[in-house]
Design a protein around this motif. Structure first.
Motif, short mmCIF file in Angstrom:
data_model
loop_
_atom_site.label_atom_id
_atom_site.label_comp_id
_atom_site.label_asym_id
_atom_site.label_seq_id
_atom_site.Cartn_x
_atom_site.Cartn_y
_atom_site.Cartn_z
N THR A 156 92.66 81.58 -12.06
CA THR A 156 93.19 81.94 -13.19
C THR A 156 94.10 81.08 -13.81
O THR A 156 94.75 80.17 -13.22
CB THR A 156 94.15 83.21 -12.85
N ASN A 157 93.82 80.46 -15.13
CA ASN A 157 94.55 79.52 -15.93
C ASN A 157 94.66 78.17 -15.31
O ASN A 157 95.52 77.61 -15.43
CB ASN A 157 96.05 80.23 -15.95
N GLU A 210 92.57 75.55 -16.33
CA GLU A 210 92.88 74.40 -17.31
C GLU A 210 94.40 74.29 -17.62
O GLU A 210 94.67 73.14 -17.45
CB GLU A 210 92.24 74.76 -18.52
N GLU A 211 95.13 75.38 -17.84
CA GLU A 211 96.23 75.12 -18.42
C GLU A 211 97.19 74.49 -17.07
O GLU A 211 98.08 73.31 -17.44
CB GLU A 211 97.19 76.49 -18.58
N ASP A 219 98.99 77.80 -13.73
CA ASP A 219 99.81 77.37 -14.67
C ASP A 219 101.29 77.58 -13.97
O ASP A 219 102.11 76.36 -14.04
CB ASP A 219 99.95 77.84 -16.30
N ARG A 264 99.00 82.60 -10.61
CA ARG A 264 98.40 81.95 -12.16
C ARG A 264 98.46 80.47 -11.77
O ARG A 264 99.57 79.77 -11.40
CB ARG A 264 99.47 82.18 -13.29
#
Ligand code: ADP
Ligand code: MG
Length: 399
Positions: free
Chosen positions: A352-353, A355-356, A326, A324
Motif C-alpha cells: 500500500t502506497n 510509490e509515495e 508513506d 501504509r
C-alpha cells in the motif's frame, strides 16, 4: 510474565498453599526490623530476583541473629546475582524476603506446566527436591512422576493421592499434600499461569507440607483480565529494551546480533531475521510494529532499536497491507531527522502506497539505502554493515 517468590507465595497462599511466615524488606535495617516482628530464632534471608539457583549463588542465607541478618542483607542489596537462569549479566537485588527457617524432613520437587504436545496441564513431581528439574531429568530421570490433567474434569483427588503415595507420603500428610496440589492447580487455572513451580515443597518434622520456594509465570496475553497480577511486574528484573518496547505497545525481543530490524507482522519479522542470517548477518532484535502503524509509532520503534548500543545497521522491512508505506517512510524520516544516526539504514517498502513512501524517502535526502526485495534488503544491510565497520563511514545511496 514472571513474578517474585514472595508474590507467588502470597498468590498461592490465597488458594490454600502454606508457606512459612515471612516479610519483605527493601533495606538491611527493614529486614532486621521485619525479622523481629516475625519472632522465632532462625530465619532465611532470600534475594528476590526473577531466577532460580539463588541458593548456590549466595542469594539464600540462614541467619540466627539480628546482626547476621544485616550482614547477609548487606551482601545482597544492590549487588547482581548470577545463576544459571540469569544469563551472564545477572539480576539486580533490590528486595529481600525474610522467612522463618523450617526444620525440613524431606524436600520434593513440584511443578505444573503447560504441555503443548498433549495440550494439557502436566504435573511433574520428584522426591529429589531442591535440585533443578533439568538436573533431576539428567541424573535421576526414573524419580520423575508425571500426571496430566483432563481439562473437562480438572485435577481429581485420586490423581493427587496417587502422586502422594508415589512420593512415599503416609497418614495425614497425604491429605495435606492433596490440598496443596489441588490449590496449585486451581491457582494455575484461575490465574492463567503457564508455570507453577515449588522447589522445594517440603514435609516438615511436624508433618506439615510447606512451599519453601515458589515460582509462577503468567500468560502475557491473559494479563488484561488479571490486573492484580499485572501490577506485580518488576521492571528491574526485565531486559530494559523489552521494557521500553512494552511501554510503547511494541512487540520486541532483544537478541545478541547487531542488525536492528523494524518489521510489520511476526511472520515477516521471523522471515527477515532468517534472511539476514542467510546473508551472513546477525539480527539484534525482533520488532513487530503491528498493523496500521502511524509515523509516530514507526519513529518510536526506530528510536527503540537505536537505543541498543549493539546496533550497527538497521533494516526496515515493511510489507504493507493495513499499514501504509508513506506513513512508515514519514516515521523513518521523522526519527532520522530528530536523531541522525551514524549507522547504515536499509529500507525495503512494498504494498500500500509504496510509490509515495519511496518518494518521501528520496525527497528527504537522508542517507537511506533502498531495496526492492527482502533478499536484496538483507544482502544490502549486511554489506553496508561490513563496509561501515571497515570504513567507519556511511554509504550514501538514496535513489
Ligand atoms: P533457589 O531455588 O533459588 O536456590 P530456594 O528458595 O529453593 O532458592 O532455597 C534454596 C534452599 O534453601 C532450599 O532448597 C531449602 O533447602 C533452603 N531453604 C529455603 N527456604 C528455607 C526456609 N524457610 N527454611 C529452611 N530452609 C530453607
Ligand atoms: Mg528453589
Amino acid at each position: 510474565m514472571d513474578i517474585h517468590e514472595y508474590q507467588a507465595k502470597d498468590l498461592l497462599g490465597q488458594f490454600g498453599v502454606e508457606s512459612p511466615p515471612g516479610a519483605l524488606a527493601y533495606s538491611p535495617e527493614q529486614a532486621a526490623y521485619r525479622t523481629r516482628e516475625l519472632g522465632g530464632d532462625r530465619w532465611v534471608v532470600k534475594a528476590q530476583v526473577h531466577a532460580g539457583g539463588r541458593g548456590k549463588a549466595g542469594g539464600v542465607k540462614v541467619c540466627a541473629s539480628d546482626t547476621e541478618i544485616q550482614i547477609a542483607c548487606k551482601e545482597m542489596f544492590g549487588k547482581k546475582i548470577v545463576t544459571h537462569q540469569t544469563g551472564s549479566e545477572g539480576k539486580g537485588i533490590y528486595r529481600v524476603y525474610v522467612e522463618s527457617a523450617v526444620a525440613i524432613k524431606t524436600e520434593f520437587y513440584l511443578g505444573l506446566v503447560l504441555d503443548r504436545s498433549s495440550q494439557r496441564v502436566m504435573i511433574v513431581c520428584s522426591k529429589e527436591g531442591g535440585m533443578e528439574i533439568e538436573e533431576i531429568a539428567a541424573e535421576q530421570p526414573e524419580s520423575i512422576i508425571r500426571a496430566s490433567v483432563e481439562p473437562a474434569v480438572g485435577l481429581r483427588e485420586f490423581q493427587c493421592r496417587d502422586i502422594a503415595f508415589e512420593l512415599g507420603l503416609e497418614g495425614n500428610v497425604v491429605q495435606n499434600f492433596v490440598r496443596t496440589l489441588s490449590a496449585c492447580y486451581r491457582a494455575f487455572r484461575d490465574l492463567d499461569a503457564t508455570m507453577v513451580e515449588i522447589n522445594p515443597l517440603v514435609l516438615t518434622e511436624n508433618g506439615r507440607i510447606l512451599a519453601l520456594d515458589a515460582k509462577m509465570t503468567f500468560d502475557d496475553n491473559a494479563l488484561f483480565r488479571h490486573s492484580q497480577i499485572s501490577e506485580l511486574r518488576d521492571k528491574s528484573q526485565e531486559d530494559p529494551r523489552e521494557c521500553r518496547a512494552a511501554d510503547r505497545g511494541l512487540n520486541y525481543v532483544g537478541l545478541d546480533g547487531n542488525i536492528g530490524c523494524i518489521v510489520n507482522g511476526a511472520g515477516l519479522a521471523m522471515a527477515t531475521m532468517d534472511t539476514i542470517k542467510h546473508a551472513g548477518g546477525e539480527p539484534a532484535n525482533f520488532l513487530d510494529i503491528g498493523g496500521g502503524a502511524t509515523p509516530e509509532r514507526v519513529a518510536k520503534a526506530f528510536r527503540l532499536v537505536m537505543s541498543d548500543d549493539k546496533v550497527e545497521a538497521v533494516l526496515v522491512n515493511i510489507f504493507a497491507g493495513i499499514n501504509r508505506c508513506d506513513w512508515v517512510a514519514e516515521g523513518v524520516v521523522q526519527a532520522l531527522t530528530e536523531n541522525p544516526v551514524s549507522v547504515p539504514v536499509v529500507v525495503r517498502l512494498s504494498g500500500t502506497n509504496v510509490e509515495e513512501g519511496n518518494k518521501i524517502l528520496a525527497a528527504s535526502e537522508l542517507p537511506v539505502i533502498m531495496a526492492s526485495s527482502l533478499s536484496e534488503a538483507a544482502t544490502s544491510v549486511v554489506e553496508a554493515w561490513r563496509s561501515h565497520l571497515t570504513n567507519g563511514s556511511l554509504t550514501r545511496a538514496v535513489q
